[in-house]
Design a protein around this motif. Sequence first.
Motif, short mmCIF file in Angstrom:
data_model
loop_
_atom_site.label_atom_id
_atom_site.label_comp_id
_atom_site.label_asym_id
_atom_site.label_seq_id
_atom_site.Cartn_x
_atom_site.Cartn_y
_atom_site.Cartn_z
N SER A 199 -2.19 13.42 6.76
CA SER A 199 -1.47 13.43 5.49
C SER A 199 -0.22 12.55 5.60
CB SER A 199 -1.04 14.85 5.14
OG SER A 199 -0.05 15.31 6.06
N ALA A 200 0.39 12.29 4.46
CA ALA A 200 1.65 11.54 4.44
C ALA A 200 2.74 12.34 5.15
CB ALA A 200 2.05 11.21 3.00
N SER A 201 2.69 13.66 5.03
CA SER A 201 3.68 14.52 5.71
C SER A 201 3.58 14.39 7.22
CB SER A 201 3.49 15.98 5.32
OG SER A 201 3.76 16.15 3.96
N THR A 257 13.11 -0.23 -4.15
CA THR A 257 11.77 0.31 -4.31
C THR A 257 11.77 1.78 -3.96
OG1 THR A 257 11.39 -1.28 -2.53
CG2 THR A 257 9.58 -0.90 -4.00
N ASP A 258 11.07 2.57 -4.73
CA ASP A 258 10.91 3.98 -4.46
C ASP A 258 9.43 4.25 -4.28
OD1 ASP A 258 11.36 6.64 -4.07
OD2 ASP A 258 11.78 7.10 -6.15
N SER A 259 8.96 4.21 -3.02
CA SER A 259 7.53 4.26 -2.74
C SER A 259 7.05 5.59 -2.21
CB SER A 259 7.18 3.18 -1.71
OG SER A 259 7.76 1.98 -2.03
N ASP A 260 7.87 6.60 -2.18
CA ASP A 260 7.43 7.90 -1.63
C ASP A 260 6.44 8.56 -2.50
OD1 ASP A 260 8.91 7.71 0.63
OD2 ASP A 260 10.53 9.00 -0.03
N GLU A 308 0.85 -1.19 0.00
CA GLU A 308 0.00 0.00 0.00
C GLU A 308 0.89 1.25 0.00
OE1 GLU A 308 -3.78 1.41 2.76
OE2 GLU A 308 -2.75 -0.47 3.18
N SER A 309 0.44 2.31 -0.66
CA SER A 309 1.23 3.54 -0.71
C SER A 309 1.39 4.15 0.68
CB SER A 309 0.58 4.56 -1.64
OG SER A 309 -0.57 5.11 -1.04
N ILE A 310 2.43 4.93 0.85
CA ILE A 310 2.67 5.60 2.13
C ILE A 310 1.52 6.55 2.44
CG2 ILE A 310 4.18 7.24 3.32
CD1 ILE A 310 6.53 5.82 1.83
N ALA A 311 1.02 7.26 1.44
CA ALA A 311 -0.11 8.18 1.66
C ALA A 311 -1.34 7.41 2.14
CB ALA A 311 -0.41 8.95 0.38
N SER A 312 -1.60 6.27 1.55
CA SER A 312 -2.74 5.45 1.94
C SER A 312 -2.57 4.91 3.36
CB SER A 312 -2.91 4.31 0.94
OG SER A 312 -4.04 3.56 1.23
N ILE A 313 -1.37 4.48 3.69
CA ILE A 313 -1.09 4.00 5.05
C ILE A 313 -1.29 5.13 6.05
CG2 ILE A 313 0.76 3.23 6.62
CD1 ILE A 313 1.83 1.55 4.24
N ALA A 314 -0.84 6.33 5.70
CA ALA A 314 -1.01 7.48 6.59
C ALA A 314 -2.49 7.71 6.90
CB ALA A 314 -0.40 8.73 5.95
N LEU A 315 -3.31 7.75 5.87
CA LEU A 315 -4.74 7.98 6.07
C LEU A 315 -5.38 6.82 6.83
CD1 LEU A 315 -5.68 9.50 2.61
CD2 LEU A 315 -5.29 10.71 4.78
N ARG A 316 -5.01 5.63 6.50
CA ARG A 316 -5.56 4.44 7.17
C ARG A 316 -5.24 4.44 8.66
NH1 ARG A 316 -4.27 -1.75 5.28
NH2 ARG A 316 -5.39 -2.75 6.96
N GLY A 362 13.37 7.39 13.87
CA GLY A 362 14.65 7.93 13.43
C GLY A 362 14.89 7.90 11.94
N ARG A 363 13.86 7.57 11.16
CA ARG A 363 13.97 7.62 9.69
C ARG A 363 12.59 7.83 9.11
NH1 ARG A 363 16.53 2.01 9.61
NH2 ARG A 363 14.92 0.81 10.58
N SER A 364 12.54 8.23 7.85
CA SER A 364 11.25 8.49 7.21
C SER A 364 10.57 7.18 6.81
CB SER A 364 11.46 9.36 5.97
OG SER A 364 12.04 8.59 4.92
N PRO A 365 9.27 7.22 6.57
CA PRO A 365 8.58 6.03 6.08
C PRO A 365 9.19 5.50 4.77
CG PRO A 365 6.98 7.64 6.80
CD PRO A 365 8.32 8.31 6.82
#
Length: 62
Positions: free
Chosen positions: A32-34, A59-62, A19-27, A45-48
């Motif tokens: 927001s993803a931000s 993979t580049d999923s951002d 699932e996209s990071i944006a979708s995970i954020a909303l779920r 200590g690191r970004s999603p």
Amino acid sequence: MSVCGTGASAHRLLKESTESIASIALRCGFVSASHLGSAYRNAFGRSPGEERRNVRPGTDSD
């Protein structure tokens, strides 16, 4: 789709889901993803995106 509500759940979904990071954020209840990115970085200590690339190199999923 249920709301997971915690950074730990987002952490698990980033590792186990395609699932996209944006979708995970909303779920997970982030606005927001931000918002997820800021909270995730503070907690782990690191970004999603960095987390996902660490789990699935190439993979580049951002």
